[in-house]
Design an enzyme around this catalytic site. Structure first.
Site, PDB file in Angstrom:
ATOM      1  N   ASP A  98      22.694 -10.114 -12.794  1.00 34.13           N
ATOM      2  CA  ASP A  98      22.064 -10.325 -11.495  1.00 34.13           C
ATOM      3  C   ASP A  98      23.113 -10.911 -10.557  1.00 34.13           C
ATOM      4  OD1 ASP A  98      20.042 -10.875  -9.555  1.00 34.13           O
ATOM      5  OD2 ASP A  98      18.595 -11.104 -11.185  1.00 34.13           O
ATOM      6  N   ASP A 222      20.887  -9.094  -5.728  1.00 35.95           N
ATOM      7  CA  ASP A 222      19.876  -9.961  -5.132  1.00 35.95           C
ATOM      8  C   ASP A 222      19.917  -9.843  -3.604  1.00 35.95           C
ATOM      9  OD1 ASP A 222      18.010 -12.242  -5.810  1.00 35.95           O
ATOM     10  OD2 ASP A 222      19.348 -13.346  -4.485  1.00 35.95           O
ATOM     11  N   GLU A 275      17.988  -5.101  -4.616  1.00 41.16           N
ATOM     12  CA  GLU A 275      16.664  -5.645  -4.310  1.00 41.16           C
ATOM     13  C   GLU A 275      16.391  -5.319  -2.848  1.00 41.16           C
ATOM     14  OE1 GLU A 275      14.096  -9.804  -4.468  1.00 41.16           O
ATOM     15  OE2 GLU A 275      16.233  -9.916  -4.094  1.00 41.16           O
ATOM     16  N   HIS A 348      10.074 -11.141 -11.849  1.00 37.28           N
ATOM     17  CA  HIS A 348      10.035 -12.607 -11.860  1.00 37.28           C
ATOM     18  C   HIS A 348       9.583 -13.187 -10.519  1.00 37.28           C
ATOM     19  CE1 HIS A 348      13.670 -11.642  -9.794  1.00 37.28           C
ATOM     20  NE2 HIS A 348      13.892 -12.906  -9.509  1.00 37.28           N
ATOM     21  N   ASP A 349       9.391 -12.342  -9.515  1.00 37.42           N
ATOM     22  CA  ASP A 349       8.956 -12.809  -8.198  1.00 37.42           C
ATOM     23  C   ASP A 349       7.506 -12.451  -7.894  1.00 37.42           C
ATOM     24  OD1 ASP A 349      11.402 -13.939  -7.481  1.00 37.42           O
ATOM     25  OD2 ASP A 349      12.189 -12.021  -6.761  1.00 37.42           O
TER      26      ASP A 349
HETATM   27  C1  GLC Z   1      15.552 -12.887  -4.725  1.00 35.02           C
HETATM   28  C2  GLC Z   1      15.224 -13.281  -6.134  1.00 35.02           C
HETATM   29  C3  GLC Z   1      14.390 -14.517  -6.098  1.00 35.02           C
HETATM   30  C4  GLC Z   1      15.192 -15.601  -5.443  1.00 35.02           C
HETATM   31  C5  GLC Z   1      15.707 -15.165  -4.068  1.00 35.02           C
HETATM   32  C6  GLC Z   1      16.799 -16.075  -3.609  1.00 35.02           C
HETATM   33  O1  GLC Z   1      14.420 -12.556  -4.005  1.00 35.02           O
HETATM   34  O2  GLC Z   1      14.599 -12.230  -6.803  1.00 35.02           O
HETATM   35  O3  GLC Z   1      13.968 -14.922  -7.364  1.00 35.02           O
HETATM   36  O4  GLC Z   1      14.406 -16.750  -5.293  1.00 35.02           O
HETATM   37  O5  GLC Z   1      16.263 -13.891  -4.113  1.00 35.02           O
HETATM   38  O6  GLC Z   1      17.948 -15.882  -4.382  1.00 35.02           O
END
Ligand code: GLC
Length: 572
Positions: A98, A222, A275, A348-349
């Protein structure tokens, strides 16, 4: 369309903190993943995406990196990682990491340097702005040490603009040492990196090469659409802050991604997935069209749980099936034959997909396997989230202090503690939308703490591990895990399910998702009942797969029934 292993991949996301602990500290670790590689191989997935494993003070559970080349000590050592990578490869499993480089931790060496002085060589690795009013800091004749106000003396009117952090409050924090604000789109311990600076970009490409040269198979990027910021830093109308596109798709993003491609991706046969926060379907191919040489795929947020701060008192209703179909069509059409995406229903979000779209109380097996059927037969690289394959659900949190997530804690401070909102209402909302639901420890068996740890787990374990929701359910007659294994098998040997065109047969049907995948004269028809009642469908073809073992030929779909049928078109 070009065929590739990346498109054929089946990604499995591991949240290392919650997967398997081996040293009894209550936190999952790399040796835990190592220990479970056989499980993952037997499941049939092909790529493991590890949520961040780099050194981090855990302000956002690893999404705040303090050293991109070091392993988080609570997860293990670099030797553990090397062993994990080698053992995964020996089993035919790839590993992607990641990459969190929109921001770092404020404890990263770059930021420690950057905040020291305005002429520090690392100053421009981050986004610094003076206060809005010149009166705040008389510029002449007075040494900074004596005229820079303390943090609690700086009023909001001096903020460089009105940007809000995605985790609540202003996106700017005043730093007394040099008397300027730094930008953080997430929490204040996550200062945004300045992608305008070519030296920073070179450092990022270097660290990517460091891991790829080690043999890592790629990265999930990310919040990649946030890398480029509008350099005028305009104020936004307040209603835009709930809209994730406010910060996304900045003016130089495609230039940066092309550069990354040329510097890094073009030299490796790796997988990358962005993402796609704040990316609209119409703009997706700007990122993932092959001819643009930027990214291979991204995943969108159109069906993610809306989770901006206000939602913690007033959560949005769940998407209807008709809306899910609309979103799916919109993306499929926009990507066409040129682009590609990764599809997911949970990560995970987001809360657990079974709790969102299924019925974990009355039809846990049927609805979990029905959702698996959709996930693994849509067009796009599927991304499974740990625990969904054993039917893990949202966890009942009984008090606000049982949550760990910084977003929940910040929202609670703003809305309840300072804002006077109703605590009970907050708790109900958080129990639906919080990210912690996906982060509770993996449920391996029915031993204490579900076999996750012999110590005290960092986050509550969902007690339904004792009621059969655990990986040992593979011995049960109706096993979700075995269903996943067989379905993954089917997808792997069926190119039509990877590359076939998608056709939504009944877009307005709010109960059944019926669609076709058509490829080189073969048509696969997928029918999924999204309700706990029977539904009638016309389904031609030979049923090759389903979640009910008998009676799959009638036109009646039973509660949450899913079927995958095959038709050979005679004339093609
Ligand atoms: C992305 C991740 C999340 C994180 C955010 C800040 O959205 O998936 O878990 O809190 O970025 O890094």
């Amino acid at each position: 369309m070009r065929h590739s292993w990346q498109k054929e991949a089946i990604i499995y996301q591991i949240y290392p903190r919650s997967f398997q602990d081996t040293d009894g500290d209550g936190v999952g670790d790399l040796r835990g993943i190592l220990q479970r590689l056989d499980y993952l191989q037997a499941l049939g997935v092909t790529v493991l995406w590890l949520s961040p494993i780099f050194a981090s003070p855990n302000a956002d559970n690893g999404y705040d990196v303090s050293d991109y080349r070091a392993i988080q000590p609570e997860f293990g050592t670099m030797r553990d990682f090397d062993e994990l990578l080698a053992e995964a490869h020996a089993r035919g499993l790839k590993i992607i990491l990641d990459l969190v480089v929109n921001h770092s931790s404020d404890e990263h060496e770059w930021f420690r340097e950057s905040r020291k002085s305005k002429d520090n060589p690392f100053r421009d690795f981050y986004v610094w702005k003076p206060a809005k009013s010149a009166n705040l800091i008389p510029s002449e004749g007075i040494k900074p040490a004596t005229n820079v106000p303390a943090r609690d003396e700086v009023d909001d009117e001096y903020l460089p603009n009105n940007w809000q952090s995605l985790f609540g409050g202003s996106a700017w924090t005043w730093d007394e040492a040099t008397g300027e604000f730094y930008l953080h789109l997430f929490v204040e311990k996550q200062p945004d990196l300045n992608w305008e600076n070519p030296r920073l970009r070179r450092e990022v490409y270097d660290l990517m090469r460091f891991w790829l040269d080690k043999g890592v198979d790629g990265f999930r990027l990310d919040v990649v659409p946030f890398f480029s910021k509008p350099l005028t830093f305009p104020d936004y109308p307040p209603e835009r802050f709930a809209d994730l596109s406010a910060y996304a798709n900045g003016p130089r993003i495609h230039e940066f991604l092309r550069e990354m491609h040329d510097e890094v991706w073009s030299n490796y046969d790796a997988l990358n997935v962005g993402e796609g926060v704040g990316v609209r379907a119409e703009d997706a191919n700007l990122y993932v069209s092959e001819s643009r040489r930027e990214l291979q795929m991204l995943y969108h947020f159109d069906h993610a749980v809306p989770r901006d701060e206000a939602r913690f008192l007033d959560p949005a209703p769940e998407f209807s099936l008709v809306q899910m179909k609309q979103i799916t069509r919109r993306w499929d059409e926009a990507l066409g034959d040129d682009g590609w995406q990764s599809v997911y229903f949970g990560n995970h979000d987001n809360p657990r997909m079974l709790s969102r779209f299924g019925d974990p109380v009355r039809f846990p097996y049927e609805s979990a396997t029905m959702l698996a059927t959709v996930l693994l037969t849509l067009r796009g690289t599927p991304s499974l989230y740990q625990g969904d394959e054993i039917g893990m659900t949202n966890c009942p949190f009984e008090a606000v202090n049982e949550f760990d997530d910084v977003q929940v804690r910040n929202a609670y401070d703003a809305l309840v503690r300072r804002g006077g909102g109703d605590e009970a209402q907050f708790l109900v909302a958080a129990n639906r939308i919080a990210r912690d639901h996906a982060r509770t420890p993996f449920q391996w068996d029915d031993s204490p703490n579900a076999g996750f740890t012999t110590g005290s787990p960092w986050l509550k374990v969902n007690l339904n591990f004792g009621q059969g929701v655990n990986a040992a359910e593979e011995t049960a007659p109706k096993s979700i895990l075995n269903f996943y294994r067989n379905l993954i098998e089917l997808r792997k040997r069926t190119p039509a399910l990877v590359y076939g065109h998608y056709r939504d047969v009944r877009p307005d049907d709010n109960a059944v998702w019926l669609y076709e995948r058509e490829w080189e004269g073969e048509t696969w028809v997928i029918a999924c009942n999204f309700t706990g009642e029977t539904q009638e469908v016309e389904l031609e073809g030979e049923v090759r797969f389903g979640n009910y073992t008998t009676g799959a030929t009638s036109a009646t779909l039973r509660p949450y029934e899913s079927r995958v049928a095959f038709q050979k078109k005679a004339n093609s």
